[in-house]
Write an enzyme that holds these catalytic residues in place. Structure first.
Site, PDB file in Angstrom:
ATOM      1  CG  HIS A 198     -44.378 -31.345-101.610  1.00 21.98           C
ATOM      2  ND1 HIS A 198     -43.201 -31.918-102.023  1.00 21.98           N
ATOM      3  CD2 HIS A 198     -44.129 -30.835-100.378  1.00 21.98           C
ATOM      4  CE1 HIS A 198     -42.286 -31.758-101.083  1.00 21.98           C
ATOM      5  NE2 HIS A 198     -42.817 -31.108-100.081  1.00 21.98           N
ATOM      6  NE  ARG A 223     -42.137 -11.804-113.075  1.00 22.49           N
ATOM      7  CZ  ARG A 223     -43.120 -11.667-112.178  1.00 22.49           C
ATOM      8  NH1 ARG A 223     -44.327 -12.132-112.475  1.00 22.49           N
ATOM      9  NH2 ARG A 223     -42.900 -11.093-111.013  1.00 22.49           N
ATOM     10  NE  ARG A 230     -39.436  -8.531-117.334  1.00 23.75           N
ATOM     11  CZ  ARG A 230     -39.190  -9.137-116.173  1.00 23.75           C
ATOM     12  NH1 ARG A 230     -38.827  -8.424-115.121  1.00 23.75           N
ATOM     13  NH2 ARG A 230     -39.323 -10.436-116.061  1.00 23.75           N
ATOM     14  CD  GLU A 273     -34.408  -5.488-113.738  1.00 25.49           C
ATOM     15  OE1 GLU A 273     -34.846  -6.568-113.326  1.00 25.49           O
ATOM     16  OE2 GLU A 273     -34.141  -5.256-114.939  1.00 25.49           O
ATOM     17  CG  ASN A 283     -37.604  -9.290-106.536  1.00 29.70           C
ATOM     18  OD1 ASN A 283     -37.945  -8.701-105.516  1.00 29.70           O
ATOM     19  ND2 ASN A 283     -38.439 -10.030-107.241  1.00 29.70           N
ATOM     20  CG  ASP A 284     -32.571  -8.973-110.914  1.00 24.50           C
ATOM     21  OD1 ASP A 284     -31.984  -9.889-110.300  1.00 24.50           O
ATOM     22  OD2 ASP A 284     -33.149  -9.141-111.995  1.00 24.50           O
ATOM     23  NE  ARG A 299     -33.120 -12.870-107.571  1.00 20.66           N
ATOM     24  CZ  ARG A 299     -34.072 -12.259-108.254  1.00 20.66           C
ATOM     25  NH1 ARG A 299     -34.778 -11.327-107.660  1.00 20.66           N
ATOM     26  NH2 ARG A 299     -34.332 -12.571-109.501  1.00 20.66           N
ATOM     27  CB  CYS A 357     -42.860  -4.385-110.750  1.00 16.63           C
ATOM     28  SG  CYS A 357     -41.278  -4.402-111.623  1.00 16.63           S
TER      29      CYS A 357
END
Length: 837
Positions: A459, A566, A602, A701, A724-725, A735, A772
């Site tokens: 990994h 973020r 954000r 979103e 995504n959301d 998801r 985004c």
């Protein structure tokens, strides 16, 4: 809850029965054993005092059921009963049921809330369940296969969970059920109200135990029989079958893992070593020797069991929270596939086998949490090492990695103190590196990596490749010949290491490195140019980042700014929120590194699914529909206002925009505007510079924001669509749930039409629209997004060169025609197929 005690002449036998029982109940039943004696010369036998200790460990006024194997075990159990206080004796029952079948039946009945009499009845009738199951096996198509083992594993629970359904899978993965697909399977099984077990050959495992699944030793082409019983058994099997058909979430083509290599013969030049070519690239420079400081564990006998249990559970909770933040960070730095390594780590540290093994040590031996946990992780690591597959055997290192994190917390050390801490560029040298070690380093300070142990499929090697760090692993013992600051060289493409490179070797490596760097630079060169379409239309391509350390990579990949900073990572993994000044310095550091390029900050995006440890929040049954994003911040002005002040202050010096997550209503924007005005008034009174006209935007979103985009646009300067959301909310599908993962794609017609609707509202209002989410970084989608009217795209840094190259191939008019065509499509599959043509 009723407790269960197993008394046997053999400690190994007793532990084996425990393993079988735990597959069914997964730590939800108080269980203790009294097996064998402490006499080294005569270990086979029973000890009344061990029996009493086991009864005490699981005692409850609900009752304790004691099962025995044969002969003197009954006498020892009776003696133990006499040693108990009178008030306890009345709650303890010696049961004559068969040890193995009785234990399983009793434990399942206890788990389902049965009374003491019901538990005793089920235990005594245990053979009946076996006979029923054996009869059902006569109808299976192939006798003697893994299906028999699965049927036997599920049969004992039939009385509590109902008849079992079976599913046979031929495992497709090149590496079998290694850590990441095992983690996906475990996560999926846990989502259903069903008792799911797996059988491979003669071995069985609870599908909700990460370590049990991983240590089944399932390889490519092996038969795996899945048994499910309970209310959602059929749904569980359908979901698991879908996951298997999706190659258990692995890429269809998986690189064959290299064998674990350690030098076994002396090369011609003792200072020229060979190992595994783990990550390509040439590097030379000063060595930074990292020697992991493992926590020293002292066994303390006579510890307070209740206190030690609480300490261990708190430590596991702390490590779980920390690993979640590490996973999120790595998700953004290297992508979902590599970050899933930490999904496996999370499941390992929360595994009920590990916890119950440690808790039994605490209860029966009265030792401290450190000693109990260390014994548990060593035992589990040994189970992995015993597997015949060398790749799976190496997962023992992952167990030790997460186990040592817990030990560090128990010792009072900060988890941030673990791993190498480089202060200047160097070649990182170590005996071996864990994924958590690499998760901590700043990639720009690591010239290359050399380790004594390892393989290309470790990994840590996967993360090194994802981070772009040249690496050679599995070199064999050499650390004793290296000092900090010593000049080393490595060729990660050939797997070569030079401990004392001379001037000629360095010159040759430099030439080779220059050629390699030139090839990489050529690939990136075009990414530094603007993304201009063939007809002159320009698309701004920016990066999503988590902090100042991400800016260098973003710019190196061609980012023209930051479209999404973020900020929640500033607030996580700490015991108090960041101060206003700390935030000012962080936002300013990002802006300075961008050198005038745009920066979209954000505000805090946390909530029920990403709780902050220092803010008490009510339990939410469905956190994705609870207090998240702007809702969360507006309800906590003591945390929110300092962030607004910090952003406003930095915006006075740099081109900074302010963006709010998960907006659903016009009223929310009215409230946030009022809070900004209040913050501006305070800053003015304090004589601090600020931007009272800062550009403000919102994340689109939620379906509510899509439907209300026309009037939300009146209060903001730009929209940023978070696909995504938006996809999961629009499709009403989590998801993170593999069973509905096929629904959660931004290529769904409903999502595409939502983007179109938002863009139309923005164009009417005269504001800019960016995107985004993950869709922004998918070159297949670029023509669609440009055709829909998206002005800006923001994505993870590694995706930027490919997207920019795609933009340069496009024509706006053709892209618009394509978007109009796709808006008429009825399925996501058709959309993806058209975009792939």
């Amino acid at each position: 809850m009723i407790g269960l005690v197993l008394v046997s002449h053999s400690a190994i036998l007793a532990q084996g029965v425990v393993e079988i029982v735990e597959q069914m109940v997964q730590g939800r039943v108080p269980l203790a054993t009294a097996g064998g004696t402490d006499n080294v010369d005569a270990p086979i036998g029973t000890d009344p005092f061990k029996v009493k200790a086991a009864i005490d460990a699981v005692y409850s006024e609900d009752g304790v059921v004691v099962l025995i194997d044969l002969g003197s075990a009954l006498m020892s159990a009776e003696t133990a009963l006499e040693l108990l206080p009178d008030e306890r004796q009345a709650h303890v029952v010696l049961c004559g049921a068969p040890l193995v079948e009785g234990a399983v039946a009793a434990a399942v009945r206890i788990m389902t809330g049965g009374s003491l009499q019901e538990v005793l009845d089920d235990a005594r009738a245990a053979y009946a369940a076996k006979n029923v199951q054996l009869t059902s096996l006569l109808h299976l198509p192939a006798e003697g296969t893994a299906a028999n083992a699965a049927g036997a594993a599920a049969g004992a629970a039939a009385s509590a969970a109902g008849p079992a359904l079976l599913l046979t899978i031929v495992v497709p993965n090149r590496l079998g059920l290694h850590a990441r697909p095992a983690a996906r399977l475990v996560s999926l099984a846990a989502q259903y109200d069903a008792l799911v077990t797996l059988a491979h050959g003669t071995r069985t495992a609870a599908a909700t135990s990460m370590n049990q699944v991983a240590t089944l030793g399932v390889r490519q082409g092996d038969l795996l029989v899945v048994s499910a019983a309970g209310p959602q058994a059929e749904d569980a099997l359908d979901a698991i079958e879908a996951l298997a058909l999706d190659n258990f979430g692995d890429p269809i083509v998986v690189t064959e893992p290299a064998a674990i290599i350690a030098a076994t013969s002396e090369p011609d030049d003792p200072d020229e070593l060979s190992g595994v070519a783990a990550a390509e690239g040439i590097a030379f420079g000063a060595a930074f020797v990292y020697r992991a400081q493992l926590p020293q564990v002292e066994e303390i006998v006579g510890a307070d069991a209740v206190h030690e249990r609480r300490r261990l559970e708190q430590a596991i909770a702390a490590v779980t929270e920390h690993l979640q933040s590490v996973r999120i960070n790595m998700l953004q730095r290297v992508g979902a596939s590599e970050a899933s390594i930490f999904d496996a780590h999370l499941l390992m540290v929360r595994d009920t086998d590990l916890l119950q093994s440690a808790l039994q040590e605490i209860e029966l031996r009265r030792v401290n949490a450190e000693a109990a946990w260390q014994r548990a992780i060593q035992a589990m690591a040994n189970r992995y090492r015993a597997l015949p597959d060398p790749y799976m055997a190496r997962r023992a290192d992952d167990i030790l990695d997460v186990g040592q994190r817990v030990l560090r917390v128990l010792s009072g050390a900060s988890q941030d103190e673990t791993g190498p801490l480089l202060t200047e560029a160097a070649i990182l040298v170590a005996h071996e590196l864990k994924p958590s070690d690499l998760a901590r380093v700043e990639p720009e300070l690591v010239l290359g990596i050399i380790t004594e142990l390892g393989s290309a499929s470790d990994h840590s090697a996967i993360l090194a490749r994802a981070l772009g760090l040249p690496a050679v692993t599995g070199v064999g013992p050499f650390l004793g010949r290296v000092e900090n600051g010593q000049i080393l060289a490595l060729d990660g493409s050939a797997g070569c290491v030079w401990l004392t490179p001379d001037a000629e070797q360095l010159a040759e490596l430099e030439r080779k490195g220059e050629r390699w760097a030139k090839e990489r630079a050529s690939a990136k060169q075009s990414a530094q140019r603007p993304a201009v379409m063939r007809d002159g239309w320009r698309i701004l391509v920016e990066a999503n980042i988590n902090g100042p350390s991400d800016v260098a990579q973003a710019l190196d990949q061609g980012a023209e700014g930051v479209g999404l900073f973020r900020t929640e990572y500033l607030f996580m993994d700490r015991v108090t929120p960041p101060s206003e000044q700390e935030q000012v310095e962080t936002y300013r550091a990002v802006a300075l590194r961008l050198k005038g390029r745009p920066l979209v900050v954000r505000t805090l995006d946390v909530g029920g699914d990403k709780p902050l440890p220092y803010i008490r929040s009510a339990y939410e049954a469905n956190p994705f529909l609870g207090q998240r994003g702007l809702r969360y911040s507006l309800d906590r002005p003591a945390v929110f206002k300092p962030q607004l002040r910090a952003i406003l202050r930095v915006a006075a010096e740099h081109p900074v925009k302010l963006m709010f997550p998960m907006v659903s209503t016009f009223d929310e924007l009215v409230l946030v505007d009022a809070l900004i005005e209040e913050a501006c008034a305070e800053l003015q009174a304090e004589g601090l510079p600020f931007d009272d006209d800062i550009a403000r935007g919102i994340m689109i979103e939620t379906p509510a924001a899509v439907m209300a985009a026309d009037y939300l646009a009146r209060l903001v300067d730009f929209f940023s669509i978070g696909t995504n959301d938006l996809a999961q909310y629009m499709m009403a599908a989590d998801r993170s749930n593999a069973a509905v993962a096929n629904l959660v794609t931004a290529f769904q017609p409903a999502v595409i039409r939502s983007i179109h609707q938002v863009v139309s509202a923005a164009q009417k209002a005269g504001i800019v629209v960016s995107l985004c989410g993950e869709l922004a970084g998918d070159p297949r989608a670029t023509a669609l997004l440009v055709g829909l009217g998206i002005n800006e795209l923001s994505m993870s840094a590694p995706s930027i060169p490919a997207v920019k190259a795609r933009v340069r191939q496009l024509n706006l008019e053709q892209s618009q025609r394509l978007a109009s065509e796709l808006l008429t499509y009825e399925s996501a599959t058709d959309v993806e197929q058209r975009l792939s043509e």
